[in-house]
Design a protein around this motif. Sequence first.
Motif, PDB file in Angstrom:
ATOM      1  N   LEU A 111      31.709 139.246-107.726  1.00  0.00           N
ATOM      2  CA  LEU A 111      30.729 139.620-108.744  1.00  0.00           C
ATOM      3  C   LEU A 111      29.297 139.468-108.230  1.00  0.00           C
ATOM      4  CD1 LEU A 111      30.471 140.625-111.646  1.00  0.00           C
ATOM      5  CD2 LEU A 111      30.424 138.237-112.380  1.00  0.00           C
ATOM      6  N   GLU A 112      29.022 138.403-107.515  1.00  0.00           N
ATOM      7  CA  GLU A 112      27.673 138.191-106.987  1.00  0.00           C
ATOM      8  C   GLU A 112      27.294 139.293-105.990  1.00  0.00           C
ATOM      9  OE1 GLU A 112      24.894 134.870-104.729  1.00  0.00           O
ATOM     10  OE2 GLU A 112      27.029 134.472-104.971  1.00  0.00           O
ATOM     11  N   VAL A 113      28.204 139.619-105.089  1.00  0.00           N
ATOM     12  CA  VAL A 113      27.935 140.672-104.117  1.00  0.00           C
ATOM     13  C   VAL A 113      27.773 142.013-104.837  1.00  0.00           C
ATOM     14  CG1 VAL A 113      28.868 141.938-102.129  1.00  0.00           C
ATOM     15  CG2 VAL A 113      29.105 139.453-102.250  1.00  0.00           C
ATOM     16  N   ARG A 114      28.654 142.249-105.795  1.00  0.00           N
ATOM     17  CA  ARG A 114      28.603 143.504-106.549  1.00  0.00           C
ATOM     18  C   ARG A 114      27.273 143.663-107.271  1.00  0.00           C
ATOM     19  NH1 ARG A 114      32.116 144.528-111.825  1.00  0.00           N
ATOM     20  NH2 ARG A 114      30.313 145.539-112.714  1.00  0.00           N
ATOM     21  N   ILE A 115      26.818 142.618-107.932  1.00  0.00           N
ATOM     22  CA  ILE A 115      25.558 142.676-108.676  1.00  0.00           C
ATOM     23  C   ILE A 115      24.387 142.979-107.738  1.00  0.00           C
ATOM     24  CG2 ILE A 115      23.892 141.247-109.937  1.00  0.00           C
ATOM     25  CD1 ILE A 115      26.361 139.987-111.366  1.00  0.00           C
ATOM     26  N   LEU A 120      20.589 147.272-105.806  1.00  0.00           N
ATOM     27  CA  LEU A 120      20.007 148.178-104.804  1.00  0.00           C
ATOM     28  C   LEU A 120      20.210 149.637-105.214  1.00  0.00           C
ATOM     29  CD1 LEU A 120      21.188 146.604-101.415  1.00  0.00           C
ATOM     30  CD2 LEU A 120      18.829 146.755-102.251  1.00  0.00           C
ATOM     31  N   ALA A 121      21.416 149.961-105.658  1.00  0.00           N
ATOM     32  CA  ALA A 121      21.733 151.337-106.047  1.00  0.00           C
ATOM     33  C   ALA A 121      20.910 151.764-107.259  1.00  0.00           C
ATOM     34  CB  ALA A 121      23.226 151.470-106.339  1.00  0.00           C
ATOM     35  N   ILE A 122      20.758 150.873-108.221  1.00  0.00           N
ATOM     36  CA  ILE A 122      20.008 151.208-109.430  1.00  0.00           C
ATOM     37  C   ILE A 122      18.528 151.434-109.105  1.00  0.00           C
ATOM     38  CG2 ILE A 122      19.213 150.273-111.642  1.00  0.00           C
ATOM     39  CD1 ILE A 122      22.069 148.934-111.800  1.00  0.00           C
ATOM     40  N   ARG A 123      17.964 150.593-108.244  1.00  0.00           N
ATOM     41  CA  ARG A 123      16.557 150.787-107.852  1.00  0.00           C
ATOM     42  C   ARG A 123      16.369 152.126-107.148  1.00  0.00           C
ATOM     43  NH1 ARG A 123      17.082 145.321-107.180  1.00  0.00           N
ATOM     44  NH2 ARG A 123      17.413 145.345-104.925  1.00  0.00           N
ATOM     45  N   ALA A 124      17.293 152.456-106.247  1.00  0.00           N
ATOM     46  CA  ALA A 124      17.206 153.746-105.545  1.00  0.00           C
ATOM     47  C   ALA A 124      17.405 154.901-106.519  1.00  0.00           C
ATOM     48  CB  ALA A 124      18.241 153.806-104.417  1.00  0.00           C
ATOM     49  N   ALA A 125      18.329 154.755-107.455  1.00  0.00           N
ATOM     50  CA  ALA A 125      18.572 155.803-108.454  1.00  0.00           C
ATOM     51  C   ALA A 125      17.329 156.027-109.314  1.00  0.00           C
ATOM     52  CB  ALA A 125      19.764 155.423-109.334  1.00  0.00           C
ATOM     53  N   ALA A 126      16.631 154.961-109.669  1.00  0.00           N
ATOM     54  CA  ALA A 126      15.413 155.081-110.481  1.00  0.00           C
ATOM     55  C   ALA A 126      14.348 155.895-109.738  1.00  0.00           C
ATOM     56  CB  ALA A 126      14.880 153.700-110.841  1.00  0.00           C
ATOM     57  N   ARG A 127      14.311 155.785-108.428  1.00  0.00           N
ATOM     58  CA  ARG A 127      13.350 156.549-107.636  1.00  0.00           C
ATOM     59  C   ARG A 127      13.738 158.029-107.518  1.00  0.00           C
ATOM     60  NH1 ARG A 127      13.717 151.865-104.364  1.00  0.00           N
ATOM     61  NH2 ARG A 127      15.060 152.958-102.880  1.00  0.00           N
ATOM     62  N   HIS A 128      15.049 158.306-107.519  1.00  0.00           N
ATOM     63  CA  HIS A 128      15.518 159.676-107.285  1.00  0.00           C
ATOM     64  C   HIS A 128      15.850 160.465-108.548  1.00  0.00           C
ATOM     65  CE1 HIS A 128      16.655 157.707-103.365  1.00  0.00           C
ATOM     66  NE2 HIS A 128      15.945 158.743-102.951  1.00  0.00           N
ATOM     67  N   ALA A 129      16.059 159.802-109.669  1.00  0.00           N
ATOM     68  CA  ALA A 129      16.553 160.464-110.884  1.00  0.00           C
ATOM     69  C   ALA A 129      15.559 161.491-111.422  1.00  0.00           C
ATOM     70  CB  ALA A 129      16.880 159.431-111.947  1.00  0.00           C
ATOM     71  N   ARG A 130      16.095 162.601-111.889  1.00  0.00           N
ATOM     72  CA  ARG A 130      15.323 163.658-112.546  1.00  0.00           C
ATOM     73  C   ARG A 130      15.713 163.686-114.019  1.00  0.00           C
ATOM     74  NH1 ARG A 130      13.336 162.931-108.334  1.00  0.00           N
ATOM     75  NH2 ARG A 130      13.212 164.329-106.562  1.00  0.00           N
ATOM     76  N   GLU A 131      14.970 164.428-114.789  1.00  0.00           N
ATOM     77  CA  GLU A 131      15.232 164.494-116.235  1.00  0.00           C
ATOM     78  C   GLU A 131      16.665 164.933-116.534  1.00  0.00           C
ATOM     79  OE1 GLU A 131      14.976 163.891-120.115  1.00  0.00           O
ATOM     80  OE2 GLU A 131      13.425 163.270-118.704  1.00  0.00           O
ATOM     81  N   LEU A 172      23.271 158.537-107.998  1.00  0.00           N
ATOM     82  CA  LEU A 172      21.873 158.963-107.991  1.00  0.00           C
ATOM     83  C   LEU A 172      21.057 158.226-106.929  1.00  0.00           C
ATOM     84  CD1 LEU A 172      21.123 159.269-111.819  1.00  0.00           C
ATOM     85  CD2 LEU A 172      21.430 161.120-110.160  1.00  0.00           C
ATOM     86  N   SER A 173      21.609 157.143-106.392  1.00  0.00           N
ATOM     87  CA  SER A 173      20.899 156.409-105.343  1.00  0.00           C
ATOM     88  C   SER A 173      20.726 157.270-104.090  1.00  0.00           C
ATOM     89  CB  SER A 173      21.650 155.124-104.973  1.00  0.00           C
ATOM     90  OG  SER A 173      22.836 155.427-104.248  1.00  0.00           O
ATOM     91  N   GLY A 174      21.629 158.243-103.913  1.00  0.00           N
ATOM     92  CA  GLY A 174      21.583 159.095-102.733  1.00  0.00           C
ATOM     93  C   GLY A 174      22.181 158.449-101.504  1.00  0.00           C
ATOM     94  N   SER A 175      22.745 157.249-101.636  1.00  0.00           N
ATOM     95  CA  SER A 175      23.316 156.535-100.490  1.00  0.00           C
ATOM     96  C   SER A 175      24.834 156.495-100.596  1.00  0.00           C
ATOM     97  CB  SER A 175      22.769 155.102-100.430  1.00  0.00           C
ATOM     98  OG  SER A 175      23.459 154.360 -99.443  1.00  0.00           O
ATOM     99  N   ARG A 176      25.501 157.316 -99.789  1.00  0.00           N
ATOM    100  CA  ARG A 176      26.968 157.325 -99.774  1.00  0.00           C
ATOM    101  C   ARG A 176      27.519 155.977 -99.286  1.00  0.00           C
ATOM    102  NH1 ARG A 176      30.358 158.639-102.902  1.00  0.00           N
ATOM    103  NH2 ARG A 176      32.272 157.864-102.067  1.00  0.00           N
ATOM    104  N   THR A 177      26.828 155.358 -98.337  1.00  0.00           N
ATOM    105  CA  THR A 177      27.263 154.055 -97.816  1.00  0.00           C
ATOM    106  C   THR A 177      27.259 153.014 -98.920  1.00  0.00           C
ATOM    107  OG1 THR A 177      26.390 154.570 -95.632  1.00  0.00           O
ATOM    108  CG2 THR A 177      26.762 152.241 -96.123  1.00  0.00           C
ATOM    109  N   LEU A 178      26.188 152.977 -99.689  1.00  0.00           N
ATOM    110  CA  LEU A 178      26.071 152.017-100.785  1.00  0.00           C
ATOM    111  C   LEU A 178      27.143 152.260-101.844  1.00  0.00           C
ATOM    112  CD1 LEU A 178      24.408 149.650-101.776  1.00  0.00           C
ATOM    113  CD2 LEU A 178      22.742 151.264-102.702  1.00  0.00           C
TER     114      LEU A 178
END
Length: 196
Positions: A111-115, A120-131, A172-178
């Motif tokens: 859970l700690e690793v997942r969170i 990281l994914a959510i922060r990246a998604a916030a930068r890339h997300a469109r309407e 939406l993060s755009g990172s397949r690795t993540l």
Amino acid sequence: MEVTVEKRKVISRPGSGRRKADSPQLPPISPDESLSIERRVYTALRMALMVGSVAPGQGLSSRSLSAALGVSPTPVREALKRLEADGALISKNKSAFFVNDPDQADFAEILEVRINLEGLAIRAAARHARERDLVALRRLNSKYEKMLAAEAVGGTRSLVPNFEFHFEIYKLSGSRTLVNMIETLWLRIGPTLHRY
């Protein structure tokens, strides 16, 4: 008069006397014939584990899964072995696989690793997300809220829209690795959503 009892070795067929394992609720396998049948079976079983369709500790047999998926047992066995290598299943003998049931310490660690990875994914998604992305997320969130409101305590129907909502954000993060790393963690922890 003395009676002697002849000791005879009892020979039984493999699998005789074993309780038949029920198949969990499974998504259909992909019709994409460019993928091997083993890969399609693996993907369907992986998805069932990630969305919490399979309970922790539940036994899985290649026979019941192959019947449920409409395929031969061989690709199912191969998929089960791959899921064991992923840490999602545990093999207790040659033919029995059980869904990993992490103890409290393992659960807390995953859970700690997942969170952290999801953050990281959510922060990246916030930068890339469109309407248009937000419209899709709102629709998924509304579906999830409706299911939660209608679901009895302890129900599991809302687990699928919960998964869909989270993974729509991660993509939406755009990172397949993540996304792959998060999927692996959900694979190991998804079944515990039955409890929590």
